[in-house]
Design an enzyme around this catalytic site. Structure first.
Site, PDB file in Angstrom:
ATOM      1  N   HIS A 148       0.841  -1.204   0.000  1.00  0.00           N
ATOM      2  CA  HIS A 148       0.000   0.000   0.000  1.00  0.00           C
ATOM      3  C   HIS A 148       0.876   1.255   0.000  1.00  0.00           C
ATOM      4  CE1 HIS A 148      -3.080  -2.636   2.250  1.00  0.00           C
ATOM      5  NE2 HIS A 148      -3.625  -2.391   1.068  1.00  0.00           N
TER       6      HIS A 148
ATOM      7  N   LYS B 200     -17.240  -7.442   6.109  1.00  0.00           N
ATOM      8  CA  LYS B 200     -15.928  -7.836   6.601  1.00  0.00           C
ATOM      9  C   LYS B 200     -15.865  -7.813   8.120  1.00  0.00           C
ATOM     10  CE  LYS B 200     -12.840  -6.555   2.809  1.00  0.00           C
ATOM     11  NZ  LYS B 200     -11.620  -5.795   2.494  1.00  0.00           N
TER      12      LYS B 200
ATOM     13  N   ARG C 142      -1.664  -6.124  -8.071  1.00  0.00           N
ATOM     14  CA  ARG C 142      -0.565  -7.055  -7.831  1.00  0.00           C
ATOM     15  C   ARG C 142      -0.452  -8.089  -8.934  1.00  0.00           C
ATOM     16  NH1 ARG C 142      -2.196  -9.617  -2.603  1.00  0.00           N
ATOM     17  NH2 ARG C 142      -4.201  -9.095  -3.490  1.00  0.00           N
TER      18      ARG C 142
ATOM     19  N   SER D 100      -2.839  -7.912   2.745  1.00  0.00           N
ATOM     20  CA  SER D 100      -3.286  -7.762   4.140  1.00  0.00           C
ATOM     21  C   SER D 100      -3.830  -9.063   4.704  1.00  0.00           C
ATOM     22  CB  SER D 100      -4.356  -6.666   4.245  1.00  0.00           C
ATOM     23  OG  SER D 100      -3.803  -5.406   3.973  1.00  0.00           O
TER      24      SER D 100
END
Length: 151
Positions: A17, A41, A90, A128
């Site tokens: 990040h 979440k 990514r 993460s």
């Protein structure tokens, strides 16, 4: 003024990040790191802790602001007069997912552009979710998170 939002949960913020944000800073006059609240979440770290880690990581950079928000990112952008959304990529899976979201956002707000920034190859594996798994199993994550992230 060119304002961009870099949205995410940042649970926790990672070196990936940080790389994306640092590379985006020269492109915009202001970057709002938006810590979104997704009711689907279950977060490992409280939002205020995540916010503090991000503020400490970018302390001294007057172009970066950290704000928490609920609801659609596109509405958060409108509220903050942001014309851009920054998304880090990514791999090709990230691209497929992020492209679909960008297209939906474009349908809802034609004047807001999504800017994709591919991550530095050395951060491709840093996520993460993986960092949280390492933390849950008492592993050392110090190479995957900025120095401000303390447990």
């Amino acid at each position: 003024m060119s304002i961009a939002v870099f949205p995410g949960s940042f649970d926790p913020i990672t070196v990936g990040h940080v790389d994306i944000i640092n590379r985006a800073v020269p492109l915009f006059e202001k970057i709002i790191i938006g810590i979104g609240n997704n009711i689907e979440k279950h977060y490992m770290f409280p939002v205020e802790t995540r916010k503090e880690w991000i503020k400490k990581t970018f302390a001294g950079n007057s172009k970066i602001e950290v704000i928490t928000y609920d609801g659609l990112t596109i509405n958060f952008c409108k509220l903050n007069k942001a014309a851009y959304i920054i998304r880090g990529l990514r791999n090709s899976n990230d691209f497929e997912f992020e492209q679909a979201i960008a297209q939906m956002n474009k349908s809802m707000a034609h004047d807001i552009e999504t800017v994709f920034i591919p991550c530095d190859p050395k951060f491709t594996a840093v996520a993460s979710s993986i960092v949280r798994d390492i933390i849950r199993n008492q592993g050392d994550v110090s190479i995957f998170v900025p120095a401000a992230v303390k447990f």
